[in-house]
Design an enzyme around this catalytic site. Structure first.
Site, PDB file in Angstrom:
ATOM      1  N   ILE A 196       0.829  -1.207   0.000  1.00 18.68           N
ATOM      2  CA  ILE A 196       0.000   0.000   0.000  1.00 18.68           C
ATOM      3  C   ILE A 196       0.866   1.261   0.000  1.00 18.68           C
ATOM      4  CG2 ILE A 196      -1.860   1.242   1.195  1.00 18.68           C
ATOM      5  CD1 ILE A 196      -2.531  -1.615  -0.083  1.00 18.68           C
TER       6      ILE A 196
ATOM      7  N   ILE B 286      22.130   4.612 -24.225  1.00 23.90           N
ATOM      8  CA  ILE B 286      22.792   5.780 -24.824  1.00 23.90           C
ATOM      9  C   ILE B 286      23.884   6.312 -23.887  1.00 23.90           C
ATOM     10  CG2 ILE B 286      22.378   8.208 -25.482  1.00 23.90           C
ATOM     11  CD1 ILE B 286      19.713   7.221 -26.761  1.00 23.90           C
TER      12      ILE B 286
ATOM     13  N   GLU C 184      -1.585  -0.610 -10.411  1.00 22.28           N
ATOM     14  CA  GLU C 184      -2.946  -0.317 -10.903  1.00 22.28           C
ATOM     15  C   GLU C 184      -3.326  -1.212 -12.076  1.00 22.28           C
ATOM     16  OE1 GLU C 184      -4.561   3.605 -10.832  1.00 22.28           O
ATOM     17  OE2 GLU C 184      -3.050   4.291  -9.409  1.00 22.28           O
TER      18      GLU C 184
ATOM     19  N   GLU D 169      -0.686  -7.255 -18.548  1.00 25.97           N
ATOM     20  CA  GLU D 169      -1.526  -8.395 -18.935  1.00 25.97           C
ATOM     21  C   GLU D 169      -2.989  -8.095 -18.588  1.00 25.97           C
ATOM     22  OE1 GLU D 169       1.298  -8.553 -17.246  1.00 25.97           O
ATOM     23  OE2 GLU D 169       2.622  -9.740 -18.508  1.00 25.97           O
TER      24      GLU D 169
HETATM   25  C1  LIG Z   1       5.271   0.129  -5.521  1.00 29.39           C
HETATM   26  C2  LIG Z   1       3.879  -0.418  -5.495  1.00 29.39           C
HETATM   27  C3  LIG Z   1       2.834   0.380  -5.057  1.00 29.39           C
HETATM   28  C4  LIG Z   1       1.542  -0.140  -4.976  1.00 29.39           C
HETATM   29  N1  LIG Z   1       0.530   0.642  -4.451  1.00 29.39           N
HETATM   30  C5  LIG Z   1      -0.677   0.077  -4.222  1.00 29.39           C
HETATM   31  C6  LIG Z   1      -1.694   0.807  -3.508  1.00 29.39           C
HETATM   32  O1  LIG Z   1      -1.491   1.965  -3.119  1.00 29.39           O
HETATM   33  N2  LIG Z   1      -2.870   0.180  -3.253  1.00 29.39           N
HETATM   34  C7  LIG Z   1      -3.139  -1.092  -3.655  1.00 29.39           C
HETATM   35  O2  LIG Z   1      -4.222  -1.587  -3.379  1.00 29.39           O
HETATM   36  N3  LIG Z   1      -2.193  -1.806  -4.356  1.00 29.39           N
HETATM   37  C8  LIG Z   1      -0.979  -1.245  -4.623  1.00 29.39           C
HETATM   38  N4  LIG Z   1      -0.005  -1.976  -5.295  1.00 29.39           N
HETATM   39  C9  LIG Z   1      -0.307  -3.334  -5.732  1.00 29.39           C
HETATM   40  C10 LIG Z   1      -0.382  -3.499  -7.252  1.00 29.39           C
HETATM   41  O3  LIG Z   1      -1.535  -2.892  -7.755  1.00 29.39           O
HETATM   42  C11 LIG Z   1      -0.289  -5.000  -7.550  1.00 29.39           C
HETATM   43  O4  LIG Z   1       1.050  -5.388  -7.278  1.00 29.39           O
HETATM   44  C12 LIG Z   1      -0.672  -5.354  -8.965  1.00 29.39           C
HETATM   45  O5  LIG Z   1      -2.037  -5.154  -9.184  1.00 29.39           O
HETATM   46  C13 LIG Z   1      -0.302  -6.815  -9.337  1.00 29.39           C
HETATM   47  O6  LIG Z   1      -0.715  -7.707  -8.359  1.00 29.39           O
HETATM   48  P1  LIG Z   1       0.325  -8.825  -7.810  1.00 29.39           P
HETATM   49  O7  LIG Z   1       1.548  -8.080  -7.422  1.00 29.39           O
HETATM   50  O8  LIG Z   1      -0.347  -9.614  -6.757  1.00 29.39           O
HETATM   51  O9  LIG Z   1       0.664  -9.717  -9.051  1.00 29.39           O
HETATM   52  P2  LIG Z   1      -0.146 -11.040  -9.546  1.00 29.39           P
HETATM   53  O10 LIG Z   1      -1.585 -10.705  -9.673  1.00 29.39           O
HETATM   54  O11 LIG Z   1       0.239 -12.184  -8.685  1.00 29.39           O
HETATM   55  O12 LIG Z   1       0.463 -11.237 -10.992  1.00 29.39           O
HETATM   56  C14 LIG Z   1       1.663 -11.982 -11.250  1.00 29.39           C
HETATM   57  C15 LIG Z   1       1.788 -12.131 -12.759  1.00 29.39           C
HETATM   58  O13 LIG Z   1       0.687 -12.919 -13.265  1.00 29.39           O
HETATM   59  C16 LIG Z   1       0.021 -12.187 -14.278  1.00 29.39           C
HETATM   60  N5  LIG Z   1      -1.417 -12.502 -14.265  1.00 29.39           N
HETATM   61  C17 LIG Z   1      -2.256 -12.513 -13.191  1.00 29.39           C
HETATM   62  N6  LIG Z   1      -3.505 -12.780 -13.577  1.00 29.39           N
HETATM   63  C18 LIG Z   1      -3.475 -12.943 -14.908  1.00 29.39           C
HETATM   64  C19 LIG Z   1      -4.455 -13.237 -15.905  1.00 29.39           C
HETATM   65  N7  LIG Z   1      -5.752 -13.407 -15.605  1.00 29.39           N
HETATM   66  N8  LIG Z   1      -4.055 -13.328 -17.185  1.00 29.39           N
HETATM   67  C20 LIG Z   1      -2.746 -13.144 -17.533  1.00 29.39           C
HETATM   68  N9  LIG Z   1      -1.774 -12.857 -16.631  1.00 29.39           N
HETATM   69  C21 LIG Z   1      -2.137 -12.759 -15.350  1.00 29.39           C
HETATM   70  C22 LIG Z   1       0.278 -10.727 -13.960  1.00 29.39           C
HETATM   71  O14 LIG Z   1       0.078  -9.899 -15.089  1.00 29.39           O
HETATM   72  C23 LIG Z   1       1.722 -10.785 -13.495  1.00 29.39           C
HETATM   73  O15 LIG Z   1       2.566 -10.801 -14.597  1.00 29.39           O
HETATM   74  C24 LIG Z   1       1.295  -1.455  -5.396  1.00 29.39           C
HETATM   75  C25 LIG Z   1       2.346  -2.255  -5.869  1.00 29.39           C
HETATM   76  C26 LIG Z   1       3.632  -1.773  -5.893  1.00 29.39           C
HETATM   77  C27 LIG Z   1       4.737  -2.671  -6.348  1.00 29.39           C
END
Ligand SMILES: Cc1cc2nc3c(=O)[nH]c(=O)nc-3n(C[C@H](O)[C@H](O)[C@H](O)COP(=O)(O)OP(=O)(O)OC[C@H]3O[C@@H](n4cnc5c(N)ncnc54)[C@H](O)[C@@H]3O)c2cc1C
Length: 380
Positions: free
Chosen positions: A157, A337, A363, A367
């Site tokens: 978060i 570069i 956000e 994918e």
């Molecule tokens: C620096 C940072 C700040 C953030 N800030 C916030 C915040 O303020 N509030 C908040 O709520 N969240 C926040 N997030 C969370 C962020 O939105 C999530 O990390 C993001 O949505 C991806 O979720 P995950 O990390 O669980 O990846 P996963 O969902 O586990 O994905 C892993 C991989 O699988 C792929 N994948 C998953 N499902 C599918 C599908 N159906 N089809 C194809 N590919 C798929 C993904 O594209 C990815 O490549 C933040 C994250 C970071 C790193």
């Protein structure tokens, strides 16, 4: 069609650019290395209206349009993507959720403090086991007497440790699936709510990213944000506009990286001439400048449609997908570069390269953007 910005919008761009150059640029590496978010920047951001960019003037907001929001985020990101990420999360997620779905009493209570920069806003959707599949969240809010009792934890978060006000999304009726999810406003320091692990990140290091843990956190009924059961549906609307902000952040980062590469290519001499004389370098500069313009147009178009009240699910995802991916390319080419100097901290290239990767993940990953766009195309 008119692709020009108004005189006021050009002035806004110059003002934010000068502010970022004077107040942010000198500290970028220091904040990055110490993973420190500069809280003393908040009053200065607020003075320029950057803590309440799109919010109504009656709550102290700047009343700017979505296009103007993009200009602000772009100009901060050009100098420091991490500060831009914090400004975008504060404005586009937490404060937007309260402004769009809050009751009059909630708006009156929370918006003035948020837009004045007295507190930073956080927004908690993601969990350890629920990222892309956000509706699979485990955090619950159960009605107990007069209160809601929140239990669970939110992961990754932005401002999880330093945010004063947080919108948290939780399951209120599991039997109803995504229609059984609701949003709540919680405040830092409430009993039963505490910051967990602070992430040690690859990039965007000046922007705090932490876990937030809820253990029997009692929330009064007046803190239910929007209708019970509408939290996830409202979240999708918040993400529609939040993604325009991430697209603008990507355009700004790409612009900063491209400008650094252009500057360096004119200074660095090899084989008796500036490296900008070599066709291989020129093509990279030309390709990046062209891609940045295309990304900017997609981003402003999504913002323009939002300003006209349109639902922009497809346009926001297209802008976010394209802009974040061309920004990754711009940051990569910027390092290339710079040669070996792109790999060391004396030049800005390595930081753009580290920061940029978040943009194809946060956000909604690339994918997930493709999935959203395809669903829109197929009318699903
Ligand atoms: C620096 C940072 C700040 C953030 N800030 C916030 C915040 O303020 N509030 C908040 O709520 N969240 C926040 N997030 C969370 C962020 O939105 C999530 O990390 C993001 O949505 C991806 O979720 P995950 O990390 O669980 O990846 P996963 O969902 O586990 O994905 C892993 C991989 O699988 C792929 N994948 C998953 N499902 C599918 C599908 N159906 N089809 C194809 N590919 C798929 C993904 O594209 C990815 O490549 C933040 C994250 C970071 C790193």
């Amino acid at each position: 069609m008119d692709f020009r910005l108004s005189d006021d919008q050009e002035l806004l761009r110059r003002t934010v650019r000068e502010f970022a150059e004077a107040e942010i640029r000198p500290h970028v590496m220091e904040w990055d290395e110490s993973q420190h978010f500069p809280m003393d920047l908040l009053p200065k951001l607020a003075e320029l209206g950057l803590m309440g960019i799109q919010f109504a003037e009656e709550y102290g907001g700047s009343g700017m349009s979505a296009v103007e929001y993009c200009i602000c985020i772009e100009e901060i990101a050009r100098v420091c993507p991490a500060i831009a990420l914090s400004v975008a999360a504060h404005n586009g997620l937490c404060t937007s959720h309260i402004a769009m779905f809050g009751s009059e009493a909630q708006k009156t209570e929370f918006l003035p403090r948020l837009v004045r920069g007295e507190v930073l806003g956080a927004w908690g959707l993601t969990e350890a086991g629920a990222g892309s599949d956000a509706a699979a969240m485990r955090t619950t809010a159960v009605r107990q007497g007069q209160c809601w009792l929140i239990n669970g934890s939110k992961n990754f978060i932005t401002h999880g440790a330093i945010g004063g006000v947080m919108v948290v999304i939780a399951v209120t009726d599991r039997s109803k699936g995504h229609r059984g999810i609701s949003a709540f406003i919680v405040e830092h320091g409430m009993p039963g709510m505490k910051a967990g692990k602070k992430e040690d990140k690859l990039g965007m290091r000046a922007s705090d990213t932490s876990e937030v843990v809820f253990e029997d956190c009692r929330v009064p009924p007046a803190r239910l944000l929007g209708e019970e059961g509408q939290g996830f549906i409202n979240t999708l609307q918040i993400l529609d506009s939040g993604r325009i902000g991430i697209a603008a952040l990507s355009v700004g980062l790409a612009q900063g990286a491209y400008e650094a590469a252009l500057r360096y290519s004119k200074e660095r001499r090899q084989f008796g001439q500036p490296i900008s004389a070599f066709q291989a370098i020129r093509w990279k500069l030309a390709d990046n400048a062209t891609r940045i313009e295309a990304a900017r147009l997609l981003t402003y178009r999504a913002a323009y449609l939002k300003d006209r009240g349109a639902r922009t699910t497809r346009e926001s995802s297209m802008a976010k997908l394209f802009a974040s991916e061309i920004a990754v390319k711009a940051a990569d080419d910027c390092v290339q570069i710079h040669g070996g100097y792109g790999f060391v901290k004396d030049y800005p290239a390595e930081k753009y390269f580290r920061d940029v990767k978040l943009l194809t993940i946060g956000e909604g990953t690339s994918e997930i953007q493709r999935l959203v766009i395809a669903r829109q195309l197929l009318g699903q």
